[in-house]
Motif scaffolding. Structure first.
Motif, mmCIF file in Angstrom:
data_model
loop_
_atom_site.group_PDB
_atom_site.id
_atom_site.type_symbol
_atom_site.label_atom_id
_atom_site.label_comp_id
_atom_site.label_asym_id
_atom_site.label_seq_id
_atom_site.Cartn_x
_atom_site.Cartn_y
_atom_site.Cartn_z
ATOM 1 N N GLN A 86 -1.189 -2.686 -4.429
ATOM 2 C CA GLN A 86 -0.786 -3.734 -5.361
ATOM 3 C C GLN A 86 -0.877 -5.075 -4.656
ATOM 4 O OE1 GLN A 86 3.101 -2.183 -6.464
ATOM 5 N NE2 GLN A 86 2.239 -1.386 -8.356
ATOM 6 N N GLU B 282 0.844 -1.198 0.000
ATOM 7 C CA GLU B 282 0.000 0.000 0.000
ATOM 8 C C GLU B 282 0.873 1.240 0.000
ATOM 9 O OE1 GLU B 282 -2.437 -0.974 3.369
ATOM 10 O OE2 GLU B 282 -4.090 -1.555 2.060
ATOM 11 N N GLU C 126 -2.795 6.117 -2.383
ATOM 12 C CA GLU C 126 -4.103 5.497 -2.616
ATOM 13 C C GLU C 126 -3.957 4.165 -3.339
ATOM 14 O OE1 GLU C 126 -7.182 7.423 -1.659
ATOM 15 O OE2 GLU C 126 -5.387 8.042 -0.532
ATOM 16 N N ASP C 127 -2.720 3.821 -3.666
ATOM 17 C CA ASP C 127 -2.487 2.672 -4.529
ATOM 18 C C ASP C 127 -2.302 1.391 -3.713
ATOM 19 O OD1 ASP C 127 -2.170 1.636 -7.087
ATOM 20 O OD2 ASP C 127 0.025 1.640 -6.883
#
Lengths: 228, 228
Positions: free
Chosen positions: B66, B60, B63-64
């Motif tokens: 994966q 994290e 805002e991303d």
């Protein structure tokens, strides 16, 4: 400098061998094929790969000889030594392609491919008696889940891992083409997966795999038909 | 830009999870660990990874978010996104490291790790009855071949794949540390493998794995002893 000469030790019913053949063909690398029986490995195979497994890629150039074993080690080696990508550009896209290769090479293999090849082909080729119909039924039931998942992915993406064709498509195609050779893919019940496979099958890289013929095991007529 | 936060969904007896924990630690990436039971996957795990398998890495940042599943997909992602290498510099060296990862994750897993964990630990944890002593005997017999192979490699090379420590060492260490937790590694009969494992075990990256403790399954006293 003379061109490198590629040799691949493979078996036509080994999905991992098919994955490497497809990856080589997508990169326009021509390659001499030597058939090995994984259940009866030759002295040559044992010397090339202590695990005595196919595929093994041997590359000869000048006095140099590189021996690469393990399907993903070969595919990653080709990725690192040739132009073009079969994984994608961004690390997260490449991770998704590799995740799906793992899905097919481990999960689909354990649930479908290994069961069907083992019972329908290898038992006969190895002279180990009659197939176990309960194992064949399990493999045929399980293939439906994988076709469903392929369909789910291709409703959302152009190819299985994203916009471009990757090793994920080739791994899925490798397993499904083996199962299809045995006549066990219910294509008509899974139109999205069928549409994806029709696109894959019509690529020049697939030609060699579609011409596979194992003595005593003719494929069903639709196997090599692009309009199946 | 705030630092990325890493979460790893894992199980302490999953060798593939240990491989990723070791690879993260070798890169000094700190990571919050969340235990998942692979035989009873939570809704969270199912949502993160449709195969419902550990390990899964979640990163994290801003805002991303994966999500990376599959042990080698995670290791290759770390290789591509961090400095330093756990595979080697030259493609042929990297292929050798990947071949050996495949050796341990597939061959040793099928011949040793899966058998011993399955019978000695998972059966009890899952409440599936008594262990099958013939399967345990097979796993204990097979581990000797792998210790022999490790010894053979380390007589010729500094680490398993060559001069530098690679994922090959971490994969071998991941499997052997799980088997060692169960008390089934005959170290004294394999001095070369023992010397290699002593070097590996004394690395800071191994500390976290050596402090693993599974309730109801205490490890043998030598498990975390660097001078075993």
């Amino acid at each position: 400098m003379p061109a490198a000469i590629y040799h691949l030790y493979h078996h036509p019913l080994s999905p991992e061998s098919r994955l490497v053949r497809l990856a080589l063909a997508e990169r326009n690398v021509s390659c001499a094929l030597a058939v090995e029986k994984p259940w009866e490995p030759s002295a040559v195979l044992r010397q090339l790969n202590p695990a005595a497994e196919v595929p093994v890629l041997v590359i000869e150039q000048n006095e140099d000889r590189q021996i690469i074993s393990d399907p993903m080690a070969i595919c990653e080696f080709l990725e690192e030594t040739h132009t073009g990508t079969l994984l994608g550009k961004m690390p997260v896209e490449r991770a998704e392609a590799r995740r799906l290769v793992g899905w097919f090479n481990r999960k689909m293999n354990a649930e479908v491919t290994r069961l069907l090849i083992g019972e329908k082909a290898l038992k006969r080729l190895r002279g180990e008696g009659e197939p176990d119909s309960s194992i064949i039924r399990a493999g045929c039931a399980n293939v439906r889940g994988h076709l469903d998942y392929i369909g789910w992915l291709t409703e959302r993406r152009n190819w299985l891992a994203g916009d471009i064709l990757t090793l994920a498509d080739l791994a899925a195609g490798a397993h499904l083409s083996v199962v299809d050779y045995l006549g066990d893919v219910p294509w008509n019940a899974f139109p999205f997966a069928k549409e994806w496979y029709a696109r894959l099958k019509s690529r020049p890289s697939f030609r060699n795999v579609l011409s596979d013929y194992i003595s005593g095991f003719p494929p069903p007529p639709h196997y090599s038909d692009l309009d199946f």
